[in-house]
Scaffold this motif. Structure first.
Motif, PDB file in Angstrom:
ATOM      1  N   LEU A 264       8.420  25.491  -5.583  1.00 20.60           N
ATOM      2  CA  LEU A 264       8.205  26.074  -4.252  1.00 20.60           C
ATOM      3  C   LEU A 264       6.714  26.330  -4.099  1.00 20.60           C
ATOM      4  O   LEU A 264       6.120  27.018  -4.925  1.00 20.60           O
ATOM      5  CB  LEU A 264       8.951  27.405  -4.114  1.00 20.60           C
ATOM      6  N   VAL A 265       6.118  25.767  -3.056  1.00 21.64           N
ATOM      7  CA  VAL A 265       4.677  25.907  -2.875  1.00 21.64           C
ATOM      8  C   VAL A 265       4.406  26.763  -1.648  1.00 21.64           C
ATOM      9  O   VAL A 265       5.166  26.734  -0.685  1.00 21.64           O
ATOM     10  CB  VAL A 265       4.007  24.523  -2.718  1.00 21.64           C
ATOM     11  N   GLY A 266       3.338  27.550  -1.685  1.00 22.67           N
ATOM     12  CA  GLY A 266       2.966  28.346  -0.518  1.00 22.67           C
ATOM     13  C   GLY A 266       1.487  28.666  -0.532  1.00 22.67           C
ATOM     14  O   GLY A 266       0.820  28.488  -1.551  1.00 22.67           O
ATOM     15  N   GLY A 267       0.966  29.121   0.624  1.00 21.84           N
ATOM     16  CA  GLY A 267      -0.443  29.475   0.726  1.00 21.84           C
ATOM     17  C   GLY A 267      -1.242  28.383   1.417  1.00 21.84           C
ATOM     18  O   GLY A 267      -0.819  27.224   1.459  1.00 21.84           O
ATOM     19  N   GLY A 268      -2.388  28.766   1.965  1.00 26.52           N
ATOM     20  CA  GLY A 268      -3.190  27.855   2.788  1.00 26.52           C
ATOM     21  C   GLY A 268      -3.608  26.571   2.099  1.00 26.52           C
ATOM     22  O   GLY A 268      -3.715  25.521   2.742  1.00 26.52           O
ATOM     23  N   VAL A 269      -3.825  26.597   0.779  1.00 23.50           N
ATOM     24  CA  VAL A 269      -4.274  25.388   0.063  1.00 23.50           C
ATOM     25  C   VAL A 269      -3.157  24.338   0.010  1.00 23.50           C
ATOM     26  O   VAL A 269      -3.408  23.154  -0.208  1.00 23.50           O
ATOM     27  CB  VAL A 269      -4.803  25.751  -1.351  1.00 23.50           C
ATOM     28  N   ALA A 270      -1.914  24.778   0.265  1.00 25.08           N
ATOM     29  CA  ALA A 270      -0.794  23.828   0.312  1.00 25.08           C
ATOM     30  C   ALA A 270      -0.953  22.853   1.479  1.00 25.08           C
ATOM     31  O   ALA A 270      -0.219  21.867   1.581  1.00 25.08           O
ATOM     32  CB  ALA A 270       0.535  24.569   0.418  1.00 25.08           C
ATOM     33  N   ALA A 271      -1.930  23.120   2.355  1.00 27.04           N
ATOM     34  CA  ALA A 271      -2.227  22.165   3.434  1.00 27.04           C
ATOM     35  C   ALA A 271      -2.996  20.960   2.900  1.00 27.04           C
ATOM     36  O   ALA A 271      -3.130  19.953   3.587  1.00 27.04           O
ATOM     37  CB  ALA A 271      -3.069  22.857   4.513  1.00 27.04           C
ATOM     38  N   ASN A 272      -3.515  21.058   1.691  1.00 30.76           N
ATOM     39  CA  ASN A 272      -4.364  19.986   1.157  1.00 30.76           C
ATOM     40  C   ASN A 272      -3.556  18.687   0.916  1.00 30.76           C
ATOM     41  O   ASN A 272      -2.601  18.680   0.147  1.00 30.76           O
ATOM     42  CB  ASN A 272      -5.005  20.448  -0.160  1.00 30.76           C
ATOM     43  N   PRO A 273      -3.979  17.594   1.561  1.00 26.41           N
ATOM     44  CA  PRO A 273      -3.204  16.346   1.458  1.00 26.41           C
ATOM     45  C   PRO A 273      -3.092  15.829   0.025  1.00 26.41           C
ATOM     46  O   PRO A 273      -2.023  15.346  -0.371  1.00 26.41           O
ATOM     47  CB  PRO A 273      -3.990  15.360   2.322  1.00 26.41           C
ATOM     48  N   LEU A 274      -4.157  15.925  -0.760  1.00 31.16           N
ATOM     49  CA  LEU A 274      -4.085  15.403  -2.135  1.00 31.16           C
ATOM     50  C   LEU A 274      -3.125  16.228  -2.985  1.00 31.16           C
ATOM     51  O   LEU A 274      -2.341  15.674  -3.770  1.00 31.16           O
ATOM     52  CB  LEU A 274      -5.488  15.381  -2.783  1.00 31.16           C
ATOM     53  N   LEU A 275      -3.151  17.555  -2.793  1.00 37.11           N
ATOM     54  CA  LEU A 275      -2.220  18.407  -3.552  1.00 37.11           C
ATOM     55  C   LEU A 275      -0.778  18.060  -3.191  1.00 37.11           C
ATOM     56  O   LEU A 275       0.080  17.915  -4.058  1.00 37.11           O
ATOM     57  CB  LEU A 275      -2.508  19.890  -3.280  1.00 37.11           C
ATOM     58  N   ARG A 276      -0.534  17.897  -1.894  1.00 35.31           N
ATOM     59  CA  ARG A 276       0.832  17.566  -1.446  1.00 35.31           C
ATOM     60  C   ARG A 276       1.276  16.244  -2.058  1.00 35.31           C
ATOM     61  O   ARG A 276       2.388  16.119  -2.560  1.00 35.31           O
ATOM     62  CB  ARG A 276       0.884  17.482   0.088  1.00 35.31           C
ATOM     63  N   GLU A 277       0.350  15.257  -2.017  1.00 37.98           N
ATOM     64  CA  GLU A 277       0.656  13.926  -2.547  1.00 37.98           C
ATOM     65  C   GLU A 277       0.936  14.004  -4.049  1.00 37.98           C
ATOM     66  O   GLU A 277       1.930  13.461  -4.539  1.00 37.98           O
ATOM     67  CB  GLU A 277      -0.566  13.040  -2.270  1.00 37.98           C
ATOM     68  N   ARG A 278       0.089  14.706  -4.774  1.00 40.55           N
ATOM     69  CA  ARG A 278       0.218  14.794  -6.239  1.00 40.55           C
ATOM     70  C   ARG A 278       1.521  15.502  -6.628  1.00 40.55           C
ATOM     71  O   ARG A 278       2.206  15.096  -7.545  1.00 40.55           O
ATOM     72  CB  ARG A 278      -1.007  15.547  -6.758  1.00 40.55           C
ATOM     73  N   LEU A 279       1.865  16.554  -5.882  1.00 39.38           N
ATOM     74  CA  LEU A 279       3.084  17.302  -6.226  1.00 39.38           C
ATOM     75  C   LEU A 279       4.346  16.487  -5.920  1.00 39.38           C
ATOM     76  O   LEU A 279       5.380  16.672  -6.543  1.00 39.38           O
ATOM     77  CB  LEU A 279       3.123  18.648  -5.497  1.00 39.38           C
ATOM     78  N   GLN A 280       4.228  15.580  -4.939  1.00 33.59           N
ATOM     79  CA  GLN A 280       5.410  14.765  -4.611  1.00 33.59           C
ATOM     80  C   GLN A 280       5.751  13.784  -5.729  1.00 33.59           C
ATOM     81  O   GLN A 280       6.826  13.206  -5.744  1.00 33.59           O
ATOM     82  CB  GLN A 280       5.227  14.000  -3.287  1.00 33.59           C
ATOM     83  N   THR A 281       4.841  13.595  -6.683  1.00 35.90           N
ATOM     84  CA  THR A 281       5.121  12.658  -7.779  1.00 35.90           C
ATOM     85  C   THR A 281       5.922  13.323  -8.900  1.00 35.90           C
ATOM     86  O   THR A 281       6.298  12.667  -9.867  1.00 35.90           O
ATOM     87  CB  THR A 281       3.815  12.111  -8.390  1.00 35.90           C
ATOM     88  N   LEU A 282       6.177  14.629  -8.785  1.00 32.26           N
ATOM     89  CA  LEU A 282       6.941  15.320  -9.828  1.00 32.26           C
ATOM     90  C   LEU A 282       8.391  14.840  -9.802  1.00 32.26           C
ATOM     91  O   LEU A 282       8.880  14.390  -8.769  1.00 32.26           O
ATOM     92  CB  LEU A 282       6.899  16.837  -9.611  1.00 32.26           C
ATOM     93  N   ASP A 283       9.084  14.956 -10.936  1.00 28.51           N
ATOM     94  CA  ASP A 283      10.463  14.453 -10.913  1.00 28.51           C
ATOM     95  C   ASP A 283      11.505  15.521 -10.580  1.00 28.51           C
ATOM     96  O   ASP A 283      12.682  15.353 -10.876  1.00 28.51           O
ATOM     97  CB  ASP A 283      10.823  13.653 -12.188  1.00 28.51           C
ATOM     98  N   VAL A 284      11.080  16.618  -9.939  1.00 23.70           N
ATOM     99  CA  VAL A 284      12.037  17.581  -9.364  1.00 23.70           C
ATOM    100  C   VAL A 284      11.684  17.726  -7.878  1.00 23.70           C
ATOM    101  O   VAL A 284      10.565  17.383  -7.486  1.00 23.70           O
ATOM    102  CB  VAL A 284      11.945  18.977 -10.043  1.00 23.70           C
ATOM    103  N   PRO A 285      12.626  18.211  -7.025  1.00 26.11           N
ATOM    104  CA  PRO A 285      12.268  18.397  -5.612  1.00 26.11           C
ATOM    105  C   PRO A 285      11.165  19.437  -5.432  1.00 26.11           C
ATOM    106  O   PRO A 285      11.158  20.458  -6.123  1.00 26.11           O
ATOM    107  CB  PRO A 285      13.571  18.867  -4.960  1.00 26.11           C
ATOM    108  N   VAL A 286      10.238  19.127  -4.515  1.00 25.61           N
ATOM    109  CA  VAL A 286       9.115  20.028  -4.241  1.00 25.61           C
ATOM    110  C   VAL A 286       9.229  20.498  -2.796  1.00 25.61           C
ATOM    111  O   VAL A 286       9.381  19.680  -1.885  1.00 25.61           O
ATOM    112  CB  VAL A 286       7.769  19.303  -4.451  1.00 25.61           C
ATOM    113  N   PHE A 287       9.197  21.806  -2.581  1.00 22.00           N
ATOM    114  CA  PHE A 287       9.342  22.370  -1.240  1.00 22.00           C
ATOM    115  C   PHE A 287       8.001  22.932  -0.794  1.00 22.00           C
ATOM    116  O   PHE A 287       7.400  23.736  -1.500  1.00 22.00           O
ATOM    117  CB  PHE A 287      10.414  23.469  -1.238  1.00 22.00           C
TER     118      PHE A 287
END
Ligand code: KG4
Ligand code: ZN
Length: 329
Positions: free
Chosen positions: A265-288
């Motif tokens: 579960l991600v939260g906070g203003g830095v979660a708007a960062n496109p690279l962070l979002r992209e990198r976290l989507q590569t994890l093998d569990v669901p990312v919210f």
């Protein structure tokens, strides 16, 4: 359930009504006021919150089509945050709860950022999120990793030892002559840069803890910029962004493995960062990750966190606490 929520922990004045799953919200950003100083000035932030509180409460109730009598709860951010800013929201909420005879729920701001994921507007609901989970809260004031065995239960497993991730974006941007807030400015420039051109240290990735440290990165960017004033700005920004995101990513992966967690579960203003979002989507569990307006500071997330609690607090038994740590319960 009808919840009125107030959030004033930093430089966003936000008031929301959560009517079951419907959100009515007004948020005033003070970014333009603080821009001229290159960062948030606490005294100024508090003064800016004051005049918008009551008009926002009235307008949001009107938008939601309810009267104060129809409110079931009043929720307010009581910490962590800037004490001057917190006091405005806390005392407004206390006065309303006193006048309207409503139960009051002091809410932890970090819990709010996590609970933003439980808003139906975020595309999910707590019942869709598998637990145990790991929460990553990344903003201008916080960088924290928490273990959540189930909704509403937290164990702080890592935090920044100095600057927060967003603060690092902001300070690096300042060094590079970019406006406040620095995160959006750096990520925009980084989009057309090459992250492999310049490599900046990824803080603490090799340490065995879940802690972060970002002040060294800021210093290395300062010296780099002094010694290489002609380096292509886009490439420098891409390198800075890569260093910050890499350290957030590495620690999150390590936490997932160690705690055998089923979701992030991600939260906070830095979660708007496109690279962070992209990198976290590569994890093998669901990312919210909530939509942008519920990643940055907002009152709807405070109402969402309020729903995780059963018992109100006695009206005069709590204070704004700038260092309130989200502890296990
Ligand atoms: O959650 P937030 O609105 O306020 C705090 O509680 O601090 O987060 C603000 C932080 C700022 O440091 C800002 O630079 C950062 O979030 N931020 C970003 C981006 N958009 C906002 N950081 C990196 N990339 C972005 N696109
Ligand atoms: Zn925040």
């Amino acid at each position: 359930m009808n919840i009125l929520a107030i959030e004033t922990s930093c430089d966003e004045s936000s008031v929301a009504v959560l009517r079951d799953e419907q959100i009515f919200q007004l948020t005033a950003s003070q970014i333009d006021v603080h821009k001229q100083f290159g960062g948030v000035v606490p005294e100024v932030a508090a003064r800016e919150h004051v005049p918008v509180m009551m008009p926002f409460v009235e307008q949001v109730l009107a938008q939601a089509g309810i009267t104060p009598e129809q409110l079931d709860r009043i929720a307010v951010t009581a910490g962590p945050g800037l004490i001057t800013s917190l006091l405005v929201g806390v005392e407004t909420a206390r006065a309303l709860a006193y006048g309207w005879q409503k139960p009051i729920f002091p809410i932890n701001h970090i819990e709010g950022h996590i609970a933003a994921n439980f808003l139906v507007h975020s595309g999910n609901h707590s019942k869709d999120i598998p637990f145990p989970a790991v929460a990553l809260v990344v903003s201008g004031g916080h960088t924290e990793l928490l273990y959540m065995p189930k909704p509403g239960v937290y164990e702080l497993i890592g935090a920044t030892r100095d600057d927060a991730a967003g603060e690092c974006f902001d300070k690096c941007a300042r060094v590079l002559g970019q406006p406040y807030p620095g995160g959006p400015a750096i990520s925009k420039l980084a989009a057309s840069g090459d992250a492999t051109q310049y490599s900046f240290p990824s803080p603490m990735v090799n340490s065995n803890t879940f802690d972060f440290s970002f002040s060294g990165l800021k210093t290395s960017v300062l010296y780099f910029h002094r010694d290489h004033p002609d380096a292509k700005l886009e490439d420098v920004c891409a390198g800075v962004q890569e260093a910050i995101v890499n350290s957030l990513h590495v620690k999150t992966v390590r936490a997932l493995e160690q705690y055998d967690a089923q979701a992030v579960l991600v939260g906070g203003g830095v979660a708007a960062n496109p690279l962070l979002r992209e990198r976290l989507q590569t994890l093998d569990v669901p990312v919210f990750i909530p939509p942008l307006e519920y990643c940055t500071d907002n009152a709807a997330m405070i109402a969402a966190a309020c729903r995780l609690h059963d018992t109100p607090t006695e009206l005069f038994a709590f204070r704004a606490d700038p260092n309130w740590e989200l502890t296990p319960r």
